[in-house]
Design a protein around this motif. Structure first.
Motif, short mmCIF file in Angstrom:
data_model
loop_
_atom_site.label_atom_id
_atom_site.label_comp_id
_atom_site.label_asym_id
_atom_site.label_seq_id
_atom_site.Cartn_x
_atom_site.Cartn_y
_atom_site.Cartn_z
N UNK A 89 0.81 -1.04 -0.01
CA UNK A 89 -0.10 -0.13 -0.10
C UNK A 89 0.88 1.41 -0.05
N UNK A 90 0.43 2.38 0.02
CA UNK A 90 1.06 3.64 0.09
C UNK A 90 1.77 3.74 1.48
N UNK A 91 2.81 4.37 1.57
CA UNK A 91 3.67 4.78 2.69
C UNK A 91 2.77 5.48 3.79
N UNK A 119 11.07 12.79 6.47
CA UNK A 119 10.60 13.94 5.58
C UNK A 119 11.63 13.91 4.34
N UNK A 120 12.98 13.91 4.36
CA UNK A 120 13.66 14.03 3.34
C UNK A 120 13.35 12.87 2.30
N UNK A 149 11.90 13.11 -1.81
CA UNK A 149 12.52 12.42 -3.07
C UNK A 149 11.56 11.36 -3.69
N UNK A 150 10.56 11.04 -3.10
CA UNK A 150 9.64 10.04 -3.64
C UNK A 150 8.79 10.81 -4.59
N UNK A 184 11.32 0.22 -1.31
CA UNK A 184 12.11 1.35 -0.75
C UNK A 184 13.03 0.45 0.27
N UNK A 185 14.06 1.31 0.76
CA UNK A 185 15.21 0.51 1.46
C UNK A 185 14.93 0.18 2.69
#
Length: 581
Positions: free
Chosen positions: A439-441, A466-467, A471-472, A487-488
């Motif tokens: 799903x979404x973050x 936040x950073x 960047x997404x 994602x990492x």
């Protein structure tokens, strides 16, 4: 609960809908009486020597009217049946999920993921299809029609009509002989499906590992082997089922042929009119279908027995009755309201772990006589070598592992329920291995929690996401992929941490929450967490020197036992003197 009891409970869940389904099925079948009457009357009129065309036209109108009404009934019957199956299927799946979630995490799923998926899909579908329009109701409707037809046929010729029962007796005998083999083939086909479904799930979740180890050929060979095993068992079951249906069909057809020969002889002797023969032939065709359908239904019931046993074993036998509890299902429009933190009267003053022991099944490893206290607003760090029991202790504290002995208290109140599972309203937990959904973050952080934008951005700030979000491409609405694949590892960790913090509980339990982060990000996250000291009580596992230095209390574990604990200065000095860690 046996299969009959479970089916009956499903019927009682939507009695009005099922009654409508039953009435439509029975009425649809009884309309088959009309063509028999029409054909009998038609041939009798033709045989009278001076047929009236008005009468013939009336007969044809009756025939077409009956067929038209039957089409309308089927048009209504199908959506009613689909609605019934979806409702009771949703009930079963909802109750299965509730019972799985109600158990301690270590006991929640006693089957492989493949077995669970197959049970949620095929076993539930097989179970809810059985009482429906295409199975049980079809046979009930055919039985009502056949009973009326049987009475009419008895009035025409008793002896020939009684011969109709002989194929039914033969089919029942065959089913009794073949029953165990039917069950055996269904069990084998289900187990082989479990194996390949589980393997596919493992394969898709381990693509990177497979590529890095060059195991593609081995994995594909394993997949091919499992596919062949499943193919063999599925073919065996399909062939055997088709073989039985073929036997049933041929028995019925041979019986029908014998009966028609006897009926033709009666016509020659003058005992049958042409109209009687037409009625007899029509009814015989459909009664033969009932006999064949009954044989197939009986075989299907044995297969449903296997499905019911698998469903009950998935949620453990002692909870089997709750499988059909008449609660709200996942088809209901209203979702349950998310409950946030504990009430004011439950505010934490002291959290006590008293003489807790846990032993892993079939092993002597685990925890032994663990005791400690957490004071409100304190930071307590569990530390120790790899395999010392840190994660096991945290899982026991949050109720994911059941206590073998001992107690855990919130203030002076023991917080285990009858199933030895803790109430989640007492704490938030961030596990060592974060679990994300495709799903979404944002949805992964919320996970059902009704939070304001201010609350959401607060936890994003604390976890230094936040950073990353900026960047997404789609920002916080970026879909993270299956298990967070896009994602990492560090972003997964911080997403799990943000999810925990959003719950705003008084006790925060974290299992090495910053492992895998770069040093600068890790220090910033820990600074933010430590700032919550005083308002939140924190229990965390870590061996990072920075974390240990900011602790109020340190507990050192080794082989599942506490070998040292106390104020941070005291324990750090002990660790230095003993060259520990």
């Amino acid at each position: 609960m046996n299969t009959k009891g479970l089916i009956w409970s499903l019927i009682k869940y939507t009695p009005g809908l099922y009654s409508l389904n039953l009435i439509l099925a029975v009425f649809g079948w009884t309309l088959f009486l009309v063509p028999a009457y029409v054909s009998g009357a038609f041939f009798d009129v033709l045989n009278s020597g001076s047929p009236e065309y008005t009468t013939i036209i009336q007969i044809i109108i009756i025939l077409f009217t009956g067929q038209f009404v039957r089409i309308l009934l089927i048009t209504v019957n199908i959506p009613v049946d689909v609605t019934f199956k979806n409702k009771v299927g949703a009930l079963l799946r909802t109750n299965m999920l509730k019972q799985i979630f109600a158990m301690p995490a270590a006991q929640a799923l006693n089957k492989s993921a493949g077995e669970a998926i197959t049970s949620f899909r095929e076993d539930v579908d097989d179970t809810v299809t059985f009482p429906g329009y295409s199975s049980l109701l079809d046979v009930i409707g055919a039985a009502v029609f056949s009973l009326a037809a049987f009475v009419i046929m008895l009035r025409i010729d008793v002896m020939i009509t009684l011969i109709v029962v002989i194929p039914l007796i033969i089919i029942m005998t065959i089913l009794h002989i073949t029953g165990k083999r039917i069950v055996k083939y269904r069990v084998n086909s289900r187990h082989s499906t479990d194996a390949i479904t589980g393997f596919i799930g493992d394969m898709f979740s381990s693509v990177q590992t497979i590529q890095l180890t060059g195991s593609e050929k081995h994995v594909l060979a394993r997949f091919a082997k499992l596919s062949k095993v499943r193919h063999k068992f599925m073919v065996k079951e399909a062939v055997y089922t088709s073989f039985l249906n073929s036997i049933f069909t041929n028995i019925v057809d041979i019986g029908a042929g014998v009966i028609l020969l006897l009926a033709a002889n009666s016509i020659r002797n003058g005992n049958f009119t042409i109209g009687d023969f037409a009625v007899f032939t029509y009814y015989l065709t459909w009664i033969s279908q009932l006999i064949k359908r009954f044989g197939s239904l009986s075989a299907q019931y044995r297969q449903v027995n296997v499905s019911v046993e698998r469903l009950q074993s998935l949620i453990q036998e002692k909870m089997a009755d709750k499988l059909v509890s008449h609660n709200e299902s996942i088809m209901d429009d209203q979702l349950p309201e998310y409950k946030s933190s504990a009430t004011n009267r439950d505010r934490l003053k002291k959290f006590t772990v008293n003489d807790v022991t846990f032993t892993y099944p079939q092993s002597n490893k685990g925890l032994k006589n663990i005791s400690f206290e957490l004071e409100r607003g304190s930071v307590t760090v569990l530390t120790g070598k790899v395999g010392s029991g840190k994660s096991t202790l945290l899982k026991t504290v949050v109720g994911h592992l059941p206590l073998t002995s001992g107690s855990i208290k919130w203030n002076e109140c023991e917080i285990t329920n009858n199933d030895n599972k803790f109430e989640s309203s007492y704490f938030s937990y961030a596990p060592q291995l974060p679990v994300l959904f495709s799903e979404s973050l944002k949805e992964n952080i919320l996970l059902g929690c009704q939070a304001t934008n201010e609350q959401l951005h607060r936890v994003i700030d604390i976890t230094e996401l936040n950073g990353d979000i900026q960047n997404f491409k789609d920002g916080i609405d970026t879909v993270v992929g299956p298990r967070g694949a896009s994602i990492s590892g560090g972003q997964k960790k911080r997403t799990s941490l943000a999810r925990m913090l959003l719950r705003d509980m008084e006790l925060l339990v974290m299992d090495d929450p910053t492992a895998g982060l770069d040093l600068n990000t890790e220090l910033r996250v820990w600074n933010n967490i430590v700032e919550m000291r005083g308002t939140k009580t924190i229990l965390v596992s870590s061996h990072r020197p920075y974390v240990l230095q900011h602790a109020d209390h340190i507990i050192v574990l080794e082989n599942g036992e506490i070998i040292e604990q106390g104020k941070s200065e005291q324990v750090l000095e002990w660790m230095k003197n003993n060259q520990y860690l």
